[in-house]
Design a protein around this motif. Structure first.
Motif, PDB file in Angstrom:
ATOM      1  N   LEU A  32      88.345  96.097  54.789  1.00 58.02           N
ATOM      2  CA  LEU A  32      89.149  96.508  55.944  1.00 58.02           C
ATOM      3  C   LEU A  32      88.885  95.612  57.146  1.00 58.02           C
ATOM      4  CD1 LEU A  32      90.861  98.543  57.631  1.00 58.02           C
ATOM      5  CD2 LEU A  32      88.749  99.850  57.951  1.00 58.02           C
ATOM      6  N   THR A  33      87.610  95.417  57.483  1.00 61.27           N
ATOM      7  CA  THR A  33      87.291  94.642  58.687  1.00 61.27           C
ATOM      8  C   THR A  33      87.672  93.180  58.544  1.00 61.27           C
ATOM      9  OG1 THR A  33      85.009  94.427  57.857  1.00 61.27           O
ATOM     10  CG2 THR A  33      85.437  96.176  59.460  1.00 61.27           C
ATOM     11  N   ARG A  34      87.586  92.658  57.338  1.00 55.98           N
ATOM     12  CA  ARG A  34      87.998  91.267  57.127  1.00 55.98           C
ATOM     13  C   ARG A  34      89.505  91.127  57.327  1.00 55.98           C
ATOM     14  NH1 ARG A  34      85.043  89.434  52.410  1.00 55.98           N
ATOM     15  NH2 ARG A  34      83.527  88.564  53.874  1.00 55.98           N
ATOM     16  N   GLN A  35      90.257  92.099  56.854  1.00 58.69           N
ATOM     17  CA  GLN A  35      91.705  92.083  57.042  1.00 58.69           C
ATOM     18  C   GLN A  35      92.076  92.176  58.511  1.00 58.69           C
ATOM     19  OE1 GLN A  35      93.273  95.320  54.597  1.00 58.69           O
ATOM     20  NE2 GLN A  35      94.253  93.798  53.284  1.00 58.69           N
ATOM     21  N   ARG A  36      91.311  92.965  59.271  1.00 55.92           N
ATOM     22  CA  ARG A  36      91.679  93.261  60.649  1.00 55.92           C
ATOM     23  C   ARG A  36      90.954  92.390  61.676  1.00 55.92           C
ATOM     24  NH1 ARG A  36      94.000  98.397  60.801  1.00 55.92           N
ATOM     25  NH2 ARG A  36      94.481  97.869  62.956  1.00 55.92           N
ATOM     26  N   GLY A  37      90.102  91.493  61.223  1.00 57.51           N
ATOM     27  CA  GLY A  37      89.422  90.603  62.154  1.00 57.51           C
ATOM     28  C   GLY A  37      88.376  91.285  63.008  1.00 57.51           C
ATOM     29  N   VAL A  38      87.686  92.288  62.456  1.00 55.18           N
ATOM     30  CA  VAL A  38      86.663  93.036  63.184  1.00 55.18           C
ATOM     31  C   VAL A  38      85.287  92.713  62.598  1.00 55.18           C
ATOM     32  CG1 VAL A  38      85.790  95.379  63.643  1.00 55.18           C
ATOM     33  CG2 VAL A  38      88.233  94.885  63.831  1.00 55.18           C
ATOM     34  N   THR A  39      84.295  92.536  63.456  1.00 57.21           N
ATOM     35  CA  THR A  39      82.936  92.263  63.003  1.00 57.21           C
ATOM     36  C   THR A  39      82.364  93.489  62.295  1.00 57.21           C
ATOM     37  OG1 THR A  39      82.584  90.720  64.827  1.00 57.21           O
ATOM     38  CG2 THR A  39      80.620  91.589  63.738  1.00 57.21           C
ATOM     39  N   PHE A  40      81.727  93.275  61.146  1.00 61.95           N
ATOM     40  CA  PHE A  40      81.182  94.378  60.347  1.00 61.95           C
ATOM     41  C   PHE A  40      79.668  94.237  60.235  1.00 61.95           C
ATOM     42  CE2 PHE A  40      80.465  96.152  55.884  1.00 61.95           C
ATOM     43  CZ  PHE A  40      80.302  97.444  56.359  1.00 61.95           C
ATOM     44  N   ILE A  41      78.953  95.252  60.691  1.00 64.03           N
ATOM     45  CA  ILE A  41      77.490  95.259  60.714  1.00 64.03           C
ATOM     46  C   ILE A  41      76.979  96.429  59.882  1.00 64.03           C
ATOM     47  CG2 ILE A  41      75.454  95.457  62.201  1.00 64.03           C
ATOM     48  CD1 ILE A  41      76.979  92.900  62.707  1.00 64.03           C
ATOM     49  N   VAL A  42      75.869  96.231  59.195  1.00 67.43           N
ATOM     50  CA  VAL A  42      75.202  97.301  58.447  1.00 67.43           C
ATOM     51  C   VAL A  42      73.913  97.667  59.168  1.00 67.43           C
ATOM     52  CG1 VAL A  42      74.027  97.909  56.297  1.00 67.43           C
ATOM     53  CG2 VAL A  42      76.217  96.704  56.218  1.00 67.43           C
ATOM     54  N   ASN A  43      73.662  98.944  59.316  1.00 64.24           N
ATOM     55  CA  ASN A  43      72.455  99.406  59.996  1.00 64.24           C
ATOM     56  C   ASN A  43      71.239  99.352  59.075  1.00 64.24           C
ATOM     57  OD1 ASN A  43      70.684 102.140  60.667  1.00 64.24           O
ATOM     58  ND2 ASN A  43      71.319 100.998  62.478  1.00 64.24           N
ATOM     59  N   ASP A  44      70.157  98.790  59.558  1.00 70.28           N
ATOM     60  CA  ASP A  44      68.838  98.808  58.902  1.00 70.28           C
ATOM     61  C   ASP A  44      68.744  98.012  57.599  1.00 70.28           C
ATOM     62  OD1 ASP A  44      67.936 100.419  60.906  1.00 70.28           O
ATOM     63  OD2 ASP A  44      67.812 102.253  59.707  1.00 70.28           O
ATOM     64  N   THR A  71      85.977  96.614  68.345  1.00 71.16           N
ATOM     65  CA  THR A  71      85.742  95.192  68.108  1.00 71.16           C
ATOM     66  C   THR A  71      84.610  94.951  67.112  1.00 71.16           C
ATOM     67  OG1 THR A  71      84.265  95.083  70.018  1.00 71.16           O
ATOM     68  CG2 THR A  71      86.588  94.547  70.393  1.00 71.16           C
ATOM     69  N   VAL A  72      83.739  95.953  66.952  1.00 74.35           N
ATOM     70  CA  VAL A  72      82.654  95.905  65.970  1.00 74.35           C
ATOM     71  C   VAL A  72      82.587  97.255  65.277  1.00 74.35           C
ATOM     72  CG1 VAL A  72      80.181  95.538  65.565  1.00 74.35           C
ATOM     73  CG2 VAL A  72      81.320  94.334  67.434  1.00 74.35           C
ATOM     74  N   LEU A  73      82.360  97.238  63.975  1.00 81.78           N
ATOM     75  CA  LEU A  73      82.159  98.469  63.219  1.00 81.78           C
ATOM     76  C   LEU A  73      80.808  98.377  62.514  1.00 81.78           C
ATOM     77  CD1 LEU A  73      83.527 101.173  62.251  1.00 81.78           C
ATOM     78  CD2 LEU A  73      84.143  99.912  60.179  1.00 81.78           C
ATOM     79  N   GLN A  74      79.969  99.395  62.732  1.00 78.45           N
ATOM     80  CA  GLN A  74      78.662  99.431  62.068  1.00 78.45           C
ATOM     81  C   GLN A  74      78.616 100.589  61.083  1.00 78.45           C
ATOM     82  OE1 GLN A  74      74.297 100.987  63.084  1.00 78.45           O
ATOM     83  NE2 GLN A  74      74.887  99.345  64.493  1.00 78.45           N
TER      84      GLN A  74
END
Length: 376
Positions: free
Chosen positions: A221-233, A197-200
Motif C-alpha cells: 500500500l505505502t509503495r503504491q501511495r508514496g508514503v514512508t513505511f516504518i516498522v516499530n522495534d 506522510t509516514v505510516l508505522q
C-alpha cells in the motif's frame, strides 16, 4: 488556464528530463534493471498524467511559448566540479521540485495527478541510487564523495541531506485495538487518503507471523501511495517486508548495530525522552527522533510521564535531524508543539480511533501546515 498550463508544461518537461538522467545512470553505470525500471516508470507516469487534464497532452504543447519565456535567457549557474553522485542529486532535486509545482498547480487547472506519490517515490529512489553509487569502487570511475561538513553541535550524517530526507509532517502509528474492529489495512488506506506522510506498524500483541502478513500488505500500500513505511522495534520484520526503516526505543538495538543489519539505505528513528538522549541519537547517526511523550497518553502499558513542550523546544534548539513530537497529540495542541520546533507529529488514537479517519488525518495535517511545517 493557458498561463497555468505553461507553468505545468515546463515542470512536466523538467521532471522527465531529470528522471531520464537518473535512468541512464541506473542503466549504464549501475547496470541495475530494478532501479532503471523504477525511474522509467516514474517518467512514463508523468507523461500519462497529462491526459487527465482538460485538453490532454496536446493542450500543454499548445501552451508552450519558448520565445516568450523570460527565464530562458537567464545566465547559467556557476560551474563547479561535479561527480556522478552530485549529478544524480542535482537531477533528483529537479524532479522533486517540479513534482511539487505540478501538485500545487493541478488544483488550479481542474485536474489531478499522482504528483505527491511521484515526489515521495523520487525521494526513496534517490536514496537507493546514491547508496548504490557509493558502493562502487574506483575501478568503476566514480570519484570519491567529498566529506560532508559537520554542522554546529557536532552532528555528522554520513549520507547527504537529500538522502536522509523524511517528511514526518503527519506520522501515523497503527493501533489495532483502537480501530473499532476495522482491518488495519482499511484504516491505513483512510489515513493515507487524509494525508499521512509516514505510516508505522506498531502492534505489540501481534505474533511475528501476523506482523509479516500485515507488514507485506502495508508495504504494498505505502509503495503504491508514496508514503514512508516504518516498522516499530523489529529489525527482522522490517527486513522481511522491505520496510523503509525501523523505529527503535531506548532499550532496543543500538543505532550502529541496526544500521549494519539493515544497510545504509534504510531509515532509523529513535524514541527520546530527554535532551541527552536526543543528542546521543543524533551522534549515533539516527535519521530522525521521536520526542515525548509530550502530553499524557495511554496508548502503551509502559508509558513514561509527560516531558512537556519545553523539551521539544530544548531539543529543537540543539538537534538538526527531524524531530517528531509524540504522546497525547490531538488537533487542539498541534500548533503548540509545532511552534516549539517539532518537524511533525506522531499520533495513534487521534487518527486510528477516529470515526472519520481520513477527516481526522486531514485536519491534523492542515494544522501542522498552518503552524509552518508543510514545506520542508
Amino acid at each position: 488556464m493557458n498561463k497555468y498550463y505553461r507553468i505545468m508544461d515546463a515542470n512536466f518537461n523538467r521532471a522527465r528530463e531529470g528522471l531520464r538522467v537518473v535512468e541512464e545512470v541506473a542503466r549504464f553505470i549501475l547496470n541495475d534493471p530494478g532501479l532503471t525500471m523504477e525511474a522509467r516508470e516514474l517518467r512514463h507516469r508523468l507523461s500519462l498524467a497529462q491526459q487527465f487534464f482538460p485538453g490532454g497532452g496536446v493542450a500543454f504543447l499548445h501552451a508552450r511559448d519558448v520565445a516568450a519565456d523570460v527565464g530562458a535567457a537567464a545566465p547559467p549557474a556557476g560551474e563547479e566540479e561535479r561527480d556522478v553522485i552530485q549529478l544524480v542529486l542535482a537531477n533528483f532535486k529537479r524532479v522533486q521540485e517540479a513534482a511539487r509545482v505540478l501538485e500545487e498547480y493541478a488544483t488550479l487547472c481542474d485536474g489531478e495527478g499522482p504528483f505527491k506519490e511521484i515526489r515521495y517515490r523520487a525521494y526513496r529512489l534517490e536514496r537507493q541510487v546514491v547508496e548504490r553509487l557509493r558502493q562502487l569502487g574506483p575501478e568503476d570511475s566514480v570519484p570519491p564523495e567529498r566529506p560532508v561538513p559537520v554542522p554546529a553541535g557536532g552532528y555528522h550524517c554520513h549520507r547527504s541531506r537529500a538522502v536522509c530526507r523524511i517528511d514526518c509532517s503527519l506520522y501515523v502509528i497503527t493501533g489495532d485495538k483502537f480501530g473499532h474492529g476495522r482491518p488495519i489495512v482499511e484504516v491505513a488506506v483512510a489515513a493515507i487518503d487524509g494525508g499521512a506522510t509516514v505510516l508505522q506498524l506498531r502492534e505489540k500483541d501481534f505474533t511475528s507471523r501476523q506482523l509479516v502478513d500485515v507488514g507485506h500488505q502495508l508495504r504494498h500500500l505505502t509503495r503504491q501511495r508514496g508514503v514512508t513505511f516504518i516498522v516499530n522495534d523489529r529489525v527482522d520484520i522490517a527486513l522481511a517486508v522491505d520496510a523503509d526503516g525501523v523505529h527503535l526505543g531506548q532499550d532496543d538495538l543500538p543505532v550502529g548495530m541496526a544500521r549494519r543489519i539493515l544497510g545504509p539505505g534504510k531509515i532509523i528513528g529513535i524514541s527520546t525522552h530527554s535532551l541527552e538522549q536526543a543528542l546521543e541519537a543524533q551522534r549515533q547517526g539516527a535519521d530522525y527522533i521521536g520526542v515525548g511523550p509530550v502530553y499524557e497518553t495511554h496508548t502503551k502499558d509502559d508509558v513514561l510521564p509527560p516531558v512537556g513542550v519545553d523539551l521539544v523546544r530544548q531539543v529543537s534548539a540543539r538537534v538538526s535531524i527531524p524531530k517528531v513530537a509524540i504522546g497525547g497529540i490531538k488537533a487542539h495542541n498541534v500548533a503548540e508543539v509545532m511552534k516549539a520546533g517539532a518537524d511533525g507529529v506522531a499520533v495513534v488514537t487521534a487518527v486510528w480511533a477516529a470515526g472519520d479517519v481520513s477527516g481526522a488525518a486531514r485536519e491534523l495535517l492542515s494544522r501542522v501546515r498552518e503552524a509552518g511545517a508543510g514545506n520542508r
